[in-house]
Design a protein around this motif. Sequence first.
Motif, PDB file in Angstrom:
ATOM      1  N   TRP A 144      -1.082  14.611  80.934  1.00 34.18           N
ATOM      2  CA  TRP A 144      -1.903  15.783  81.317  1.00 34.18           C
ATOM      3  C   TRP A 144      -1.345  16.545  82.112  1.00 34.18           C
ATOM      4  CZ3 TRP A 144      -4.457  16.144  86.148  1.00 34.18           C
ATOM      5  CH2 TRP A 144      -5.386  17.263  86.144  1.00 34.18           C
ATOM      6  N   LEU A 145      -0.863  15.750  83.331  1.00 35.11           N
ATOM      7  CA  LEU A 145      -0.085  16.583  84.352  1.00 35.11           C
ATOM      8  C   LEU A 145       1.113  17.358  83.731  1.00 35.11           C
ATOM      9  CD1 LEU A 145      -0.410  16.723  87.334  1.00 35.11           C
ATOM     10  CD2 LEU A 145       1.271  14.746  87.689  1.00 35.11           C
ATOM     11  N   GLU A 146       1.818  16.657  82.823  1.00 41.74           N
ATOM     12  CA  GLU A 146       2.831  17.389  82.267  1.00 41.74           C
ATOM     13  C   GLU A 146       2.333  18.616  81.384  1.00 41.74           C
ATOM     14  OE1 GLU A 146       6.439  16.356  79.150  1.00 41.74           O
ATOM     15  OE2 GLU A 146       4.556  15.421  78.530  1.00 41.74           O
ATOM     16  N   TYR A 147       1.186  18.640  81.006  1.00 46.15           N
ATOM     17  CA  TYR A 147       0.804  20.009  80.371  1.00 46.15           C
ATOM     18  C   TYR A 147       0.414  20.798  81.371  1.00 46.15           C
ATOM     19  CZ  TYR A 147      -0.020  18.056  75.568  1.00 46.15           C
ATOM     20  OH  TYR A 147       0.224  17.586  74.220  1.00 46.15           O
ATOM     21  N   GLN A 148      -0.093  20.460  82.564  1.00 54.42           N
ATOM     22  CA  GLN A 148      -0.338  21.283  83.592  1.00 54.42           C
ATOM     23  C   GLN A 148       0.948  21.936  84.147  1.00 54.42           C
ATOM     24  OE1 GLN A 148      -3.393  21.795  84.819  1.00 54.42           O
ATOM     25  NE2 GLN A 148      -4.241  20.626  83.167  1.00 54.42           N
ATOM     26  N   LEU A 149       2.045  21.184  84.098  1.00 54.11           N
ATOM     27  CA  LEU A 149       3.340  21.574  84.575  1.00 54.11           C
ATOM     28  C   LEU A 149       3.762  22.547  83.616  1.00 54.11           C
ATOM     29  CD1 LEU A 149       5.717  21.308  86.432  1.00 54.11           C
ATOM     30  CD2 LEU A 149       6.414  19.633  84.938  1.00 54.11           C
ATOM     31  N   VAL A 150       3.988  22.300  82.359  1.00 52.32           N
ATOM     32  CA  VAL A 150       4.559  23.222  81.487  1.00 52.32           C
ATOM     33  C   VAL A 150       3.947  24.474  81.075  1.00 52.32           C
ATOM     34  CG1 VAL A 150       4.858  23.586  78.993  1.00 52.32           C
ATOM     35  CG2 VAL A 150       5.528  21.160  79.847  1.00 52.32           C
ATOM     36  N   PHE A 151       2.641  24.743  81.458  1.00 55.19           N
ATOM     37  CA  PHE A 151       1.770  25.887  81.099  1.00 55.19           C
ATOM     38  C   PHE A 151       1.986  26.733  82.311  1.00 55.19           C
ATOM     39  CE2 PHE A 151      -0.268  24.033  77.521  1.00 55.19           C
ATOM     40  CZ  PHE A 151      -0.099  24.811  76.693  1.00 55.19           C
ATOM     41  N   SER A 152       2.113  25.906  83.545  1.00 53.94           N
ATOM     42  CA  SER A 152       2.078  26.676  84.890  1.00 53.94           C
ATOM     43  C   SER A 152       3.343  27.437  85.242  1.00 53.94           C
ATOM     44  CB  SER A 152       1.681  25.702  86.152  1.00 53.94           C
ATOM     45  OG  SER A 152       0.546  25.382  86.119  1.00 53.94           O
ATOM     46  N   ILE A 153       4.574  26.683  84.738  1.00 59.03           N
ATOM     47  CA  ILE A 153       5.861  27.229  85.236  1.00 59.03           C
ATOM     48  C   ILE A 153       6.501  28.166  83.856  1.00 59.03           C
ATOM     49  CG2 ILE A 153       6.470  25.478  86.691  1.00 59.03           C
ATOM     50  CD1 ILE A 153       8.355  24.368  84.597  1.00 59.03           C
ATOM     51  N   SER A 154       5.815  28.313  82.828  1.00 58.51           N
ATOM     52  CA  SER A 154       6.381  28.875  81.530  1.00 58.51           C
ATOM     53  C   SER A 154       6.797  30.293  81.850  1.00 58.51           C
ATOM     54  CB  SER A 154       5.207  28.572  80.272  1.00 58.51           C
ATOM     55  OG  SER A 154       4.224  29.344  80.589  1.00 58.51           O
ATOM     56  N   ASN A 155       6.396  31.001  82.347  1.00 58.80           N
ATOM     57  CA  ASN A 155       6.598  32.500  82.489  1.00 58.80           C
ATOM     58  C   ASN A 155       7.318  32.780  83.941  1.00 58.80           C
ATOM     59  OD1 ASN A 155       5.373  33.206  80.317  1.00 58.80           O
ATOM     60  ND2 ASN A 155       3.306  33.196  81.214  1.00 58.80           N
ATOM     61  N   ILE A 156       7.681  31.742  84.737  1.00 65.95           N
ATOM     62  CA  ILE A 156       8.457  32.051  85.817  1.00 65.95           C
ATOM     63  C   ILE A 156       9.928  31.937  85.538  1.00 65.95           C
ATOM     64  CG2 ILE A 156       8.813  31.013  88.345  1.00 65.95           C
ATOM     65  CD1 ILE A 156       6.020  29.436  88.070  1.00 65.95           C
ATOM     66  N   LYS A 157      10.707  32.874  86.118  1.00 65.10           N
ATOM     67  CA  LYS A 157      11.958  33.058  85.758  1.00 65.10           C
ATOM     68  C   LYS A 157      12.733  32.434  86.971  1.00 65.10           C
ATOM     69  CE  LYS A 157      10.939  35.182  81.914  1.00 65.10           C
ATOM     70  NZ  LYS A 157      11.277  34.232  80.566  1.00 65.10           N
ATOM     71  N   SER A 158      12.470  32.827  87.959  1.00 57.95           N
ATOM     72  CA  SER A 158      13.184  32.352  89.083  1.00 57.95           C
ATOM     73  C   SER A 158      13.256  30.827  89.204  1.00 57.95           C
ATOM     74  CB  SER A 158      12.686  32.648  90.586  1.00 57.95           C
ATOM     75  OG  SER A 158      13.264  32.328  91.776  1.00 57.95           O
ATOM     76  N   PRO A 159      14.435  30.242  89.362  1.00 55.51           N
ATOM     77  CA  PRO A 159      14.547  28.647  89.450  1.00 55.51           C
ATOM     78  C   PRO A 159      13.808  28.054  90.765  1.00 55.51           C
ATOM     79  CG  PRO A 159      16.685  29.235  88.765  1.00 55.51           C
ATOM     80  CD  PRO A 159      15.686  30.653  89.065  1.00 55.51           C
TER      81      PRO A 159
END
Length: 225
Positions: free
Chosen positions: A83-98
């Motif tokens: 569940w935490l992994e899903y939160q992570l993936v969706f939260s950073i999916s559109n962030i370009k800056s490392p």
Amino acid sequence: MKSLLSNLKIDINDKIYMKDPESSKLGKRIIEHSIKLIDDIGFESFTFKKLGVIIGSNESSIYRYFDSKHKLLLYLTSWYWAWLEYQLVFSISNIKSPHEKLEKAIVILTRSVQADSTFSHIDEVVLSRVVINEYSKSYLTKEVDLDNKEGYFAIYKRLIIRLRDIIVEVNSNYKFPHSLASTVIDGALHQHFLKDHFKAITDCNDTIQPSDYFTHLVSNTLKSN
């Protein structure tokens, strides 16, 4: 994100359970009330007999889903990490800056959990307390190497690798990305525990959150390297 998550089923290693608890109303009640009971009395005092009384079912019916309470704990903690992994993936999916991606990832992985209505039979806030208090009991066993070989910790390790990859994006020359990633994820559980039970040996409190500490730690670690 909620609309995307609403159609997701969290996949857990099918070797952990005898019958998928997501496949029936009874299975979902076992998961729902085991989280609440472990949170209430602790894993050591938790038994299938006590759980059966609460859900109004025979102890034997719970064994049709899990052959031991250890496997049930593995299921609950695996579910949490997924569940935490899903939160992570969706939260950073559109962030370009490392750098921005890393900062967001640290917040997601170390913050206090908020209620999520996506999965009605699981209270993620209560489950997070169970993970903070009990997760180490899932691997501090004589069978840990066999359990690891069976893939019981695959989701947990995958989450660490995701964070490790973001760290490398920020600083590919840093020599210890795996160690730093695992320190953040495991350390977050420890700091939340200390904040609740051993306040004298942590700087985290109602004002300073573990997210603040780990954001500072990782940022300065990667800069100094």
